[in-house]
Scaffold this motif. Structure first.
Motif, mmCIF file in Angstrom:
data_model
loop_
_atom_site.group_PDB
_atom_site.id
_atom_site.type_symbol
_atom_site.label_atom_id
_atom_site.label_comp_id
_atom_site.label_asym_id
_atom_site.label_seq_id
_atom_site.Cartn_x
_atom_site.Cartn_y
_atom_site.Cartn_z
ATOM 1 N N GLY A 134 -3.441 -16.258 2.775
ATOM 2 C CA GLY A 134 -3.587 -14.878 2.623
ATOM 3 C C GLY A 134 -3.387 -13.409 2.125
ATOM 4 O O GLY A 134 -3.023 -14.424 0.859
ATOM 5 N N ILE A 135 -3.540 -12.633 2.163
ATOM 6 C CA ILE A 135 -3.835 -11.400 1.546
ATOM 7 C C ILE A 135 -2.479 -10.561 1.729
ATOM 8 O O ILE A 135 -1.988 -10.645 3.048
ATOM 9 C CB ILE A 135 -4.937 -10.554 1.250
ATOM 10 N N HIS A 136 -1.738 -10.068 0.483
ATOM 11 C CA HIS A 136 -0.515 -9.147 0.448
ATOM 12 C C HIS A 136 -1.088 -8.036 -0.714
ATOM 13 O O HIS A 136 -1.457 -7.563 -1.263
ATOM 14 C CB HIS A 136 0.651 -9.853 -0.162
ATOM 15 N N LYS A 137 -0.825 -6.737 0.471
ATOM 16 C CA LYS A 137 -1.663 -5.042 -0.159
ATOM 17 C C LYS A 137 -0.602 -4.644 -0.361
ATOM 18 O O LYS A 137 1.146 -4.230 0.352
ATOM 19 C CB LYS A 137 -2.542 -4.692 1.137
ATOM 20 N N ILE A 138 -0.552 -3.800 -1.803
ATOM 21 C CA ILE A 138 0.690 -3.223 -1.965
ATOM 22 C C ILE A 138 -0.566 -1.868 -2.806
ATOM 23 O O ILE A 138 -1.425 -1.630 -3.300
ATOM 24 C CB ILE A 138 1.006 -3.584 -3.568
ATOM 25 N N ALA A 139 0.506 0.207 -2.660
ATOM 26 C CA ALA A 139 -0.424 0.518 -2.900
ATOM 27 C C ALA A 139 0.644 2.060 -2.740
ATOM 28 O O ALA A 139 2.097 1.738 -2.818
ATOM 29 C CB ALA A 139 -1.203 1.345 -1.938
ATOM 30 N N GLY A 140 0.030 2.628 -4.047
ATOM 31 C CA GLY A 140 0.676 3.794 -4.314
ATOM 32 C C GLY A 140 1.423 4.751 -3.350
ATOM 33 O O GLY A 140 0.628 4.917 -2.378
ATOM 34 N N PRO A 141 2.522 5.850 -3.849
ATOM 35 C CA PRO A 141 3.037 6.384 -2.021
ATOM 36 C C PRO A 141 2.063 7.466 -2.485
ATOM 37 O O PRO A 141 2.134 8.043 -0.944
ATOM 38 C CB PRO A 141 4.383 6.464 -2.606
ATOM 39 N N GLU A 142 0.920 8.293 -2.507
ATOM 40 C CA GLU A 142 0.695 9.244 -2.484
ATOM 41 C C GLU A 142 -0.727 9.421 -2.420
ATOM 42 O O GLU A 142 -1.017 8.109 -3.588
ATOM 43 C CB GLU A 142 0.993 10.224 -3.413
ATOM 44 N N VAL A 143 -2.006 9.533 -1.904
ATOM 45 C CA VAL A 143 -3.475 9.953 -2.415
ATOM 46 C C VAL A 143 -3.844 11.058 -2.498
ATOM 47 O O VAL A 143 -2.947 11.989 -2.381
ATOM 48 C CB VAL A 143 -4.193 9.486 -0.717
ATOM 49 N N GLN A 171 -5.280 5.923 -4.935
ATOM 50 C CA GLN A 171 -3.536 5.980 -4.121
ATOM 51 C C GLN A 171 -3.058 4.854 -5.674
ATOM 52 O O GLN A 171 -2.765 4.343 -4.844
ATOM 53 C CB GLN A 171 -4.013 5.032 -2.526
ATOM 54 N N PRO A 172 -3.006 5.946 -6.292
ATOM 55 C CA PRO A 172 -2.834 4.915 -7.438
ATOM 56 C C PRO A 172 -1.330 4.726 -7.463
ATOM 57 O O PRO A 172 -0.211 5.149 -6.555
ATOM 58 C CB PRO A 172 -2.550 6.538 -9.115
ATOM 59 N N ILE A 173 -1.068 3.893 -8.165
ATOM 60 C CA ILE A 173 0.079 2.868 -8.232
ATOM 61 C C ILE A 173 0.321 2.271 -9.988
ATOM 62 O O ILE A 173 -0.239 2.154 -10.325
ATOM 63 C CB ILE A 173 0.180 1.145 -7.151
ATOM 64 N N ALA A 174 1.343 2.750 -9.902
ATOM 65 C CA ALA A 174 2.332 1.643 -11.794
ATOM 66 C C ALA A 174 2.041 0.227 -11.176
ATOM 67 O O ALA A 174 2.620 -0.347 -11.056
ATOM 68 C CB ALA A 174 3.342 2.288 -11.523
ATOM 69 N N ALA A 175 1.878 0.040 -12.919
ATOM 70 C CA ALA A 175 1.408 -1.011 -12.706
ATOM 71 C C ALA A 175 2.916 -2.701 -12.852
ATOM 72 O O ALA A 175 3.597 -3.234 -12.466
ATOM 73 C CB ALA A 175 1.168 -1.187 -14.794
ATOM 74 N N TYR A 230 3.392 9.423 -8.494
ATOM 75 C CA TYR A 230 2.688 10.015 -9.887
ATOM 76 C C TYR A 230 3.076 11.242 -10.980
ATOM 77 O O TYR A 230 2.786 10.922 -12.071
ATOM 78 C CB TYR A 230 1.272 10.404 -9.820
ATOM 79 N N THR A 231 3.728 11.918 -10.230
ATOM 80 C CA THR A 231 4.675 12.469 -10.778
ATOM 81 C C THR A 231 6.018 12.289 -11.492
ATOM 82 O O THR A 231 5.511 13.037 -13.012
ATOM 83 C CB THR A 231 4.246 14.105 -10.196
ATOM 84 N N ASP A 232 6.311 11.722 -11.208
ATOM 85 C CA ASP A 232 7.645 10.885 -11.327
ATOM 86 C C ASP A 232 7.134 10.642 -13.168
ATOM 87 O O ASP A 232 7.470 9.828 -13.707
ATOM 88 C CB ASP A 232 8.229 10.039 -10.650
ATOM 89 N N TRP A 233 6.076 8.610 -12.571
ATOM 90 C CA TRP A 233 5.104 8.198 -13.831
ATOM 91 C C TRP A 233 5.268 9.358 -14.894
ATOM 92 O O TRP A 233 5.092 8.564 -16.020
ATOM 93 C CB TRP A 233 3.951 7.382 -13.455
ATOM 94 N N LEU A 234 4.450 9.806 -14.534
ATOM 95 C CA LEU A 234 4.025 11.258 -15.476
ATOM 96 C C LEU A 234 5.097 12.069 -16.923
ATOM 97 O O LEU A 234 4.831 11.461 -17.861
ATOM 98 C CB LEU A 234 3.011 12.419 -15.283
ATOM 99 N N GLN A 238 -6.097 0.846 -7.338
ATOM 100 C CA GLN A 238 -6.065 1.672 -8.886
ATOM 101 C C GLN A 238 -4.478 1.735 -9.664
ATOM 102 O O GLN A 238 -3.364 2.521 -8.922
ATOM 103 C CB GLN A 238 -6.776 3.008 -9.016
ATOM 104 N N PHE A 239 -4.412 1.928 -11.183
ATOM 105 C CA PHE A 239 -3.097 1.280 -11.882
ATOM 106 C C PHE A 239 -2.473 3.301 -12.930
ATOM 107 O O PHE A 239 -4.308 3.556 -12.719
ATOM 108 C CB PHE A 239 -2.703 0.638 -12.498
#
Length: 242
Positions: free
Chosen positions: A179-188, A157-161, A237-241, A131-132
């Protein structure tokens, strides 16, 4: 390399275009504002002509069952244009866990989009992201009522756009994955805690109440929207905020 980016003026698409051009490719944005319509097919042959890669970042205008028809029609039209033009690589952006939440119409629609691409005539890659971070304000608004926001404790597991755009651009510039390449934010985070963190940063004094029945993400069971095996993006996420 010439890359046609359909939906190239949106949140992710505009950044993908910029990143690809900065890397020395010729990335061209296409959208309704440029005369391209994925539902009617208008402008798709022109967009695909001469392109080595087609990146589809268009999205359904609704999250209900109408999204199924949107992705079916748009993918059929785009694949036909890509095949006619001899495009060698077709890339879409999807969602981690999309095939594990059949209760959500939109997730079933995105899973259908993946299926149509995989069964189609053009070599392909699918980028699945979590989720963005940019969507958190919208998530809060869905279940806001006066001074209260109700959210389930669904693991997110939020990820920055910007990190998503990096991944899409990198995949588009490479060979088809098939196939599929999966990416996620660093924290849950539990979604309710993420809501509290967001409101606190915004000095918003509304209260987040944990409610397992609230909002779209209440239909999600377990931690299917997270993935420990995904490539982890750098932005917290806190850095993005901040």
């Amino acid at each position: 390399m010439k890359v046609a980016v359909i939906g190239g003026t949106g949140l992710i698409g505009s950044q993908v275009v910029r990143k690809l051009n900065a890397a020395g490719h010729e990335a061209v944005p296409y959208a309704q504002s440029t005369g391209t319509d994925v539902l009617s097919g208008r402008g798709l042959d022109e967009a695909a002509a001469g392109a080595d890669v087609l990146v589809n970042l268009t999205n359904s205008p609704t999250f209900d069952d109408a999204s199924l028809a949107f992705f079916r029609t748009s993918m059929d039209n785009l694949l036909a244009a890509a095949r006619k033009a001899g495009v060698g690589h077709f890339v879409i952006l999807s969602i981690i866990g999309v095939d594990q939440v059949p209760e959500l119409d939109y997730y079933r629609a995105k899973a259908l989009q993946e299926e149509i691409l995989a069964a189609g005539p053009v070599p392909y890659s699918i980028v699945r992201a979590t989720q963005f971070m940019e969507f958190m304000d919208a998530v809060l608004s869905w279940t806001a009522d006066g001074d209260t926001v109700r959210l389930p404790a669904t693991p997110i597991q939020p990820i920055a756009a910007g990190d998503v755009a990096d991944a899409v651009a990198e995949v588009a510039a490479g060979p088809p994955l098939g196939g599929i390449h999966k990416i996620a934010g660093p924290e849950v985070f539990p979604l309710d805690d993420l809501g509290r963190l967001t409101l606190a940063h915004q000095a918003d004094d509304r209260t987040v109440v944990t409610d397992p029945t609230a909002g779209m993400f209440a239909a999600v069971k377990g931690d299917v929207l997270t993935d420990p095996d995904a490539h982890l993006a750098p932005t917290r996420y806190t850095d993005w905020l901040a």
